[in-house]
Design an enzyme around this catalytic site. Structure first.
Site, PDB file in Angstrom:
ATOM      1  N   GLY A   1      -2.368   1.391   4.864  1.00  0.00           N
ATOM      2  CA  GLY A   1      -1.559   0.740   3.562  1.00  0.00           C
ATOM      3  C   GLY A   1      -0.114   1.586   3.119  1.00  0.00           C
ATOM      4  O   GLY A   1       0.244   1.458   2.248  1.00  0.00           O
TER       5      GLY A   1
ATOM      6  N   ALA B   1       2.492   1.956   4.488  1.00  0.00           N
ATOM      7  CA  ALA B   1       3.826   1.261   4.445  1.00  0.00           C
ATOM      8  C   ALA B   1       4.723   0.845   3.312  1.00  0.00           C
ATOM      9  O   ALA B   1       6.274   0.984   3.505  1.00  0.00           O
ATOM     10  CB  ALA B   1       3.985   0.472   5.314  1.00  0.00           C
TER      11      ALA B   1
ATOM     12  N   GLY C   1       4.200  -0.007  -1.194  1.00  0.00           N
ATOM     13  CA  GLY C   1       3.914   0.086  -2.420  1.00  0.00           C
ATOM     14  C   GLY C   1       2.908   1.888  -2.652  1.00  0.00           C
ATOM     15  O   GLY C   1       3.428   2.390  -2.796  1.00  0.00           O
TER      16      GLY C   1
ATOM     17  N   ASP D   1      -0.346   1.566   8.973  1.00  0.00           N
ATOM     18  CA  ASP D   1      -0.238   0.206   8.369  1.00  0.00           C
ATOM     19  C   ASP D   1       0.429  -0.172   9.728  1.00  0.00           C
ATOM     20  O   ASP D   1      -0.485   0.133  10.904  1.00  0.00           O
ATOM     21  CB  ASP D   1       0.532   0.217   7.525  1.00  0.00           C
ATOM     22  CG  ASP D   1       0.946  -0.637   6.508  1.00  0.00           C
ATOM     23  OD1 ASP D   1       1.216  -2.067   6.560  1.00  0.00           O
ATOM     24  OD2 ASP D   1       1.403   0.174   5.236  1.00  0.00           O
TER      25      ASP D   1
ATOM     26  N   LEU E   1      -5.752  -4.186  10.291  1.00  0.00           N
ATOM     27  CA  LEU E   1      -6.425  -3.971  10.084  1.00  0.00           C
ATOM     28  C   LEU E   1      -7.344  -5.796   9.716  1.00  0.00           C
ATOM     29  O   LEU E   1      -8.842  -5.470   9.209  1.00  0.00           O
ATOM     30  CB  LEU E   1      -6.617  -3.336   8.700  1.00  0.00           C
ATOM     31  CG  LEU E   1      -6.302  -1.351   8.594  1.00  0.00           C
ATOM     32  CD1 LEU E   1      -6.195  -1.415   6.755  1.00  0.00           C
ATOM     33  CD2 LEU E   1      -6.975  -0.852   9.426  1.00  0.00           C
TER      34      LEU E   1
ATOM     35  N   SER F   1      -9.231  -4.343  -7.921  1.00  0.00           N
ATOM     36  CA  SER F   1      -8.234  -5.681  -8.098  1.00  0.00           C
ATOM     37  C   SER F   1      -8.910  -5.442 -10.021  1.00  0.00           C
ATOM     38  O   SER F   1     -10.472  -5.799 -10.134  1.00  0.00           O
ATOM     39  CB  SER F   1      -7.841  -6.440  -7.535  1.00  0.00           C
ATOM     40  OG  SER F   1      -7.107  -6.909  -9.071  1.00  0.00           O
TER      41      SER F   1
ATOM     42  N   TYR G   1      -9.448 -13.402  -2.494  1.00  0.00           N
ATOM     43  CA  TYR G   1      -8.861 -12.245  -3.447  1.00  0.00           C
ATOM     44  C   TYR G   1     -10.160 -11.277  -4.028  1.00  0.00           C
ATOM     45  O   TYR G   1     -10.403 -10.387  -3.812  1.00  0.00           O
ATOM     46  CB  TYR G   1      -7.585 -12.387  -3.845  1.00  0.00           C
ATOM     47  CG  TYR G   1      -7.200 -11.366  -4.242  1.00  0.00           C
ATOM     48  CD1 TYR G   1      -6.178 -10.463  -3.149  1.00  0.00           C
ATOM     49  CD2 TYR G   1      -7.018 -10.337  -5.662  1.00  0.00           C
ATOM     50  CE1 TYR G   1      -6.341  -8.657  -3.801  1.00  0.00           C
ATOM     51  CE2 TYR G   1      -6.534 -10.330  -5.941  1.00  0.00           C
ATOM     52  CZ  TYR G   1      -6.020  -8.651  -5.133  1.00  0.00           C
ATOM     53  OH  TYR G   1      -5.459  -7.500  -5.354  1.00  0.00           O
TER      54      TYR G   1
ATOM     55  N   LYS H   1     -12.590  -8.410  -3.565  1.00  0.00           N
ATOM     56  CA  LYS H   1     -12.219  -7.275  -4.216  1.00  0.00           C
ATOM     57  C   LYS H   1     -13.536  -7.099  -4.860  1.00  0.00           C
ATOM     58  O   LYS H   1     -14.345  -5.541  -4.948  1.00  0.00           O
ATOM     59  CB  LYS H   1     -11.062  -7.319  -5.164  1.00  0.00           C
ATOM     60  CG  LYS H   1      -9.920  -7.169  -4.589  1.00  0.00           C
ATOM     61  CD  LYS H   1      -9.874  -5.897  -3.231  1.00  0.00           C
ATOM     62  CE  LYS H   1      -8.225  -5.796  -2.940  1.00  0.00           C
ATOM     63  NZ  LYS H   1      -7.894  -4.783  -2.583  1.00  0.00           N
TER      64      LYS H   1
HETATM   65  P1  NAI Z   1       1.961  -3.674  -0.865  1.00  0.00           P
HETATM   66  O1  NAI Z   1       1.625  -4.879  -0.145  1.00  0.00           O
HETATM   67  O2  NAI Z   1       3.184  -3.214  -1.396  1.00  0.00           O
HETATM   68  O3  NAI Z   1       1.018  -2.787   0.530  1.00  0.00           O
HETATM   69  C1  NAI Z   1       0.019  -3.447   0.713  1.00  0.00           C
HETATM   70  C2  NAI Z   1       0.178  -2.616   2.537  1.00  0.00           C
HETATM   71  O4  NAI Z   1      -1.394  -2.749   3.448  1.00  0.00           O
HETATM   72  C3  NAI Z   1       1.351  -2.986   3.461  1.00  0.00           C
HETATM   73  O5  NAI Z   1       2.291  -1.793   3.761  1.00  0.00           O
HETATM   74  C4  NAI Z   1       0.964  -4.203   4.502  1.00  0.00           C
HETATM   75  O6  NAI Z   1       1.518  -3.809   5.500  1.00  0.00           O
HETATM   76  C5  NAI Z   1      -0.415  -3.195   4.099  1.00  0.00           C
HETATM   77  N1  NAI Z   1      -1.333  -4.333   5.080  1.00  0.00           N
HETATM   78  C6  NAI Z   1      -1.735  -5.874   4.665  1.00  0.00           C
HETATM   79  N2  NAI Z   1      -2.352  -6.442   6.089  1.00  0.00           N
HETATM   80  C7  NAI Z   1      -2.607  -5.360   6.687  1.00  0.00           C
HETATM   81  C8  NAI Z   1      -3.250  -5.203   7.808  1.00  0.00           C
HETATM   82  N3  NAI Z   1      -3.581  -6.261   8.717  1.00  0.00           N
HETATM   83  N4  NAI Z   1      -2.879  -4.128   8.688  1.00  0.00           N
HETATM   84  C9  NAI Z   1      -2.912  -3.296   8.280  1.00  0.00           C
HETATM   85  N5  NAI Z   1      -1.953  -2.523   7.195  1.00  0.00           N
HETATM   86  C10 NAI Z   1      -1.848  -3.792   5.888  1.00  0.00           C
HETATM   87  O7  NAI Z   1       0.436  -3.927  -2.236  1.00  0.00           O
HETATM   88  P2  NAI Z   1      -0.049  -3.331  -3.266  1.00  0.00           P
HETATM   89  O8  NAI Z   1       1.032  -3.764  -3.957  1.00  0.00           O
HETATM   90  O9  NAI Z   1       1.089  -1.976  -3.125  1.00  0.00           O
HETATM   91  O10 NAI Z   1      -1.416  -3.106  -3.266  1.00  0.00           O
HETATM   92  C11 NAI Z   1      -1.595  -1.957  -2.783  1.00  0.00           C
HETATM   93  C12 NAI Z   1      -3.417  -2.416  -3.082  1.00  0.00           C
HETATM   94  O11 NAI Z   1      -3.724  -2.364  -4.744  1.00  0.00           O
HETATM   95  C13 NAI Z   1      -3.882  -3.542  -1.887  1.00  0.00           C
HETATM   96  O12 NAI Z   1      -5.394  -3.765  -1.924  1.00  0.00           O
HETATM   97  C14 NAI Z   1      -3.623  -5.035  -3.288  1.00  0.00           C
HETATM   98  O13 NAI Z   1      -4.748  -5.559  -3.372  1.00  0.00           O
HETATM   99  C15 NAI Z   1      -4.341  -3.996  -4.781  1.00  0.00           C
HETATM  100  N6  NAI Z   1      -3.411  -4.374  -6.006  1.00  0.00           N
HETATM  101  C16 NAI Z   1      -2.602  -4.484  -6.551  1.00  0.00           C
HETATM  102  C17 NAI Z   1      -2.211  -4.872  -7.746  1.00  0.00           C
HETATM  103  C18 NAI Z   1      -0.473  -5.329  -7.426  1.00  0.00           C
HETATM  104  O14 NAI Z   1      -0.532  -5.901  -8.197  1.00  0.00           O
HETATM  105  N7  NAI Z   1       0.669  -4.923  -6.484  1.00  0.00           N
HETATM  106  C19 NAI Z   1      -2.712  -5.204  -8.363  1.00  0.00           C
HETATM  107  C20 NAI Z   1      -4.619  -5.259  -8.346  1.00  0.00           C
HETATM  108  C21 NAI Z   1      -4.155  -4.212  -7.015  1.00  0.00           C
END
Ligand code: NAI
Length: 287
Positions: free
Chosen positions: A8, A10, A12, A32, A42, A114, A156, A160
């Site tokens: 991930g 790329a 956040g 990613d 993935l 999460s 979800y 988690k």
């Molecule tokens: P984001 O959406 O900004 O980044 C997630 C990354 O995972 C993206 O770059 C996306 O391309 C990659 N990804 C998704 N599906 C994929 C796949 N099939 N193959 C390869 N890469 C893939 O999300 P964020 O917010 O940075 O989340 C990071 C982690 O934190 C996640 O696991 C999310 O569930 C968890 N999380 C996020 C929260 C939030 O409020 N943002 C709260 C609690 C947990």
């Protein structure tokens, strides 16, 4: 300086962690769907296999650590892909990378869970158990029965919960902790990333906005990246199987009366068995 895998990478929080590691002088193998050192999907077995092969090739057989941030948020009709990425996208990779992690003296793994694990109602326990057995098809079928409104959030949270439990149960076993690998979980609350923004712009925006955060602000990717950096540092040498909740107080607000809690009677036999079996199996050092 070490070599770290970040999934991930790329976007956040994964992107913030990758940047923090690179700034500290480490080598990052970012994974990613695009814009990464290794582009792989993935959500499929082939994609995970391709990611593993590329990581093993780039790692030279040794990894100082790994951070699993790739993940999908709650979404309707996406139950299967959510559990594939959030569960198998962690556990399949971890199992395959175990020898490379064990090759480092004190490798650190941080998995993004999460605070939904403790805040989401109506998550079917049977789906969590199916995920822990690796039966994602069965888990998806159970989750879909929750209906169109609930199945996305339930998928979800179930993914988690399962991945967090996997980390705590496997992470403390001889093959992981016993090999020097420290696995810990970070459980963020709402953090302002593209994932949260898409929820705030989507059909469930009202529910997301009404989610109570006692400190009255959202987290930032940089704040969470700093916690992850600490969990990858020598400060975490004595940390294993821990869930670090960083959520502005939501979990404590909703579940503050539920734990800590004395060991329930029905778990006493298991706890005692673990306690007295551990030294014999060499899980803890003898002094
Ligand atoms: P984001 O959406 O900004 O980044 C997630 C990354 O995972 C993206 O770059 C996306 O391309 C990659 N990804 C998704 N599906 C994929 C796949 N099939 N193959 C390869 N890469 C893939 O999300 P964020 O917010 O940075 O989340 C990071 C982690 O934190 C996640 O696991 C999310 O569930 C968890 N999380 C996020 C929260 C939030 O409020 N943002 C709260 C609690 C947990």
């Amino acid at each position: 300086m070490g070599r770290y895998v970040v999934t991930g990478s790329a976007s956040g929080m994964g992107a913030a962690v990758a940047e923090a590691l690179r700034t500290a002088g480490h080598t990052v193998i970012g994974i990613d769907r695009d814009t990464a050192d290794v582009t792989a999907d993935l959500s499929t077995e082939e994609g995970r296999r391709a990611a593993i092969d590329a990581i093993l090739e780039k790692s030279g057989g040794e990894l100082a650590g790994a951070v699993f941030a790739a993940g999908l948020g709650p979404a309707r009709d996406r139950e299967r892909v959510i559990v594939e990425v959030n569960m198998a996208g962690v556990t399949d990779l971890l199992e395959a990378l175990r020898p490379a992690l064990a090759a480092s003296e004190k490798a650190k793994v941080v998995v993004f869970g999460s605070n939904s694990t403790t805040a989401t109602p109506f998550v079917p326990a049977r789906a969590v158990r199916a995920l822990l057995r690796g039966d994602r098809e069965r888990a998806t079928a159970i989750l879909r029965r929750r209906g169109p409104m609930l199945s996305g959030p339930a998928a979800y949270a179930a993914s988690k919960i399962a991945v967090t439990r996997w980390c705590r149960v496997h992470g403390t076993a001889p093959e992981w902790a016993g090999e020097g690998i420290r696995i810990n979980v970070i459980a963020p609350g709402p953090v302002m990333t593209p994932l949260l923004k898409s929820q705030l712009d989507g059909p469930s925006a009202k529910n997301v906005r009404s989610f109570p955060v006692p400190v009255r602000e959202y987290g930032t990717p940089d704040q969470l990246a700093q916690w992850v950096m600490l969990m990858l540092s020598p400060a975490a040498d004595f940390m294993c199987g821990t869930v670090v909740t960083v959520d502005g107080g939501t979990e404590a607000l909703l579940r503050g009366r539920d734990w800590p809690r004395a060991v329930p009677l029905h778990t006493v036999p298991r706890v005692l068995w673990q306690m007295y079996r551990a030294p014999k199996k060499g899980q803890v050092a003898q002094y």
